[in-house]
Write an enzyme that holds these catalytic residues in place. Structure first.
Site, PDB file in Angstrom:
ATOM      1  N   SER A 155      38.709  43.794  28.224  1.00  0.00           N
ATOM      2  CA  SER A 155      38.519  43.091  29.622  1.00  0.00           C
ATOM      3  C   SER A 155      37.373  42.397  29.272  1.00  0.00           C
ATOM      4  O   SER A 155      37.100  41.290  28.718  1.00  0.00           O
ATOM      5  CB  SER A 155      38.350  44.115  30.764  1.00  0.00           C
ATOM      6  OG  SER A 155      38.279  43.573  31.868  1.00  0.00           O
ATOM      7  N   ASP A 249      48.883  41.860  35.380  1.00  0.00           N
ATOM      8  CA  ASP A 249      47.294  41.711  35.352  1.00  0.00           C
ATOM      9  C   ASP A 249      46.972  40.055  35.758  1.00  0.00           C
ATOM     10  O   ASP A 249      47.320  39.353  35.430  1.00  0.00           O
ATOM     11  CB  ASP A 249      47.103  41.965  33.882  1.00  0.00           C
ATOM     12  CG  ASP A 249      45.372  42.073  33.790  1.00  0.00           C
ATOM     13  OD1 ASP A 249      44.515  41.730  34.702  1.00  0.00           O
ATOM     14  OD2 ASP A 249      44.973  41.766  32.454  1.00  0.00           O
ATOM     15  N   HIS A 279      46.391  45.774  34.313  1.00  0.00           N
ATOM     16  CA  HIS A 279      45.064  45.513  33.731  1.00  0.00           C
ATOM     17  C   HIS A 279      44.535  46.956  33.761  1.00  0.00           C
ATOM     18  O   HIS A 279      44.576  47.699  34.662  1.00  0.00           O
ATOM     19  CB  HIS A 279      44.049  44.609  34.727  1.00  0.00           C
ATOM     20  CG  HIS A 279      42.727  44.320  34.032  1.00  0.00           C
ATOM     21  ND1 HIS A 279      42.464  43.374  33.194  1.00  0.00           N
ATOM     22  CD2 HIS A 279      41.527  45.012  34.167  1.00  0.00           C
ATOM     23  CE1 HIS A 279      41.201  43.450  32.922  1.00  0.00           C
ATOM     24  NE2 HIS A 279      40.606  44.400  33.284  1.00  0.00           N
TER      25      HIS A 279
END
Length: 308
Positions: A155, A249, A279
């Site tokens: 991320s 996501d 995610h």
């Protein structure tokens, strides 16, 4: 889509939705947001393999934690944790770092990069570059091969890993041999279809994405700066990349586009899409066997990049 749950989302991950926090981070405040993120990772990364670990001092006050698996094959992986440059810590991500070390049979150096809003951009970038540079210089002391140092991140940490590779290329000198980007945040804007389709899910909401950016990026800073949006940088001559995207996501489309752009620029890149994952699945492995299997698949592909 039934009751806001994407049909492609694996049932094991969909089952986690009722237990995830839904109040926007901007409403609960920084301390509470960090606390609930830490609690989620404590549960989601429980049961990590036993790996020798020690905290080390790098340069200029930067610290990190070194993980040495029982079986090492010479590679060193610099790990940059996620959390939108605002949440998370080496302690929070301890369970994932242990799984990386074991799954990749590599020494892992988890860097404690500075967080916003206390330390806004470019502090985290500077720390990511400094930590990777330190690993390149000290890999042999860590027990690895100096020619086999990679950088990884999830991320926001995937953003930092991608940026660090661009910065080190531009600076000259030793370079990482590979980059592992787990559902990375690589571009600005919210106009991708995946943002509209999945930005309501509590795994990563559009509201929290905006909050992270406002914390991290000082007012008036150009979001097109490649140190913030690496997709807008020069993508030629970078280390081989594995870009892992999750199908449910908000960052899915930008991650896929980044992998395609790397390839178009002549950089070797593999795009691994996990269509039924959300995610953050890599820090939910203790809560859903399907997430654990997805991470194992990603690490198996990443291990190929680390082969001598």
């Amino acid at each position: 889509m039934d009751d806001g749950v994407p049909p492609q989302l694996h049932p094991q991950l969909a089952a986690l939705l009722p237990g995830l926090p839904t109040a926007p981070a901007r409403e609960v405040g920084l301390d509470a947001a960090r606390g609930r993120f830490s609690e989620l990772l404590t549960a989601g990364l429980a049961g990590a393999p036993a790996v020798e670990a020690e905290d080390v001092a790098l340069d200029d006050g930067l610290t990190a934690r070194v993980y040495r698996p029982a079986t090492e094959q010479g590679a060193t992986v610099v790990f940059l944790h996620g959390g939108g440059w605002t949440l998370g810590s080496v302690d929070d991500y301890d369970g994932l770092a242990r799984r990386l070390a074991t799954g990749l049979s590599a020494v892992v150096l988890a860097v404690e990069h500075r967080r916003a809003p206390e330390h806004p951009f470019p502090a985290a970038v500077d720390d990511a570059v400094a930590g990777t540079r330190w690993a390149l210089a000290h890999a042999a002391e860590l027990g690895g091969d100096p020619r086999r140092v990679a950088v990884a991140g999830d991320s926001g940490g995937g953003n930092l890993a991608a940026v660090a590779c661009q910065q080190l290329r531009d600076a000259g000198g030793p370079q990482p041999v590979a980059q592992l980007l787990l559902y990375p945040n690589v571009s600005r804007g919210a106009d991708h279809p995946s943002v509209q389709a999945f930005g309501h899910l509590p795994f990563l909401t559009l509201s929290d994405m905006g909050w992270y950016t406002r914390n991290y990026v000082p007012r008036g800073t150009d979001l097109g700066d490649p140190r913030i949006s690496p997709a807008e940088g020069d993508l030629a001559g970078l280390p081989p990349a594995l870009v892992v995207t999750a199908g449910a996501d908000p960052l899915h489309d930008s991650g896929r586009a980044y992998a395609e752009a790397l390839t178009a620029a002549g950089t070797r890149a593999e795009w691994l899409d996990l269509p039924d994952m959300p995610h953050g699945f890599a820090h939910l492995v203790a809560l859903a066997p399907a997430a654990e299997a997805a991470l194992a698949r990603a690490l198996a592909r990443a291990a190929d990049l680390l082969e001598p």
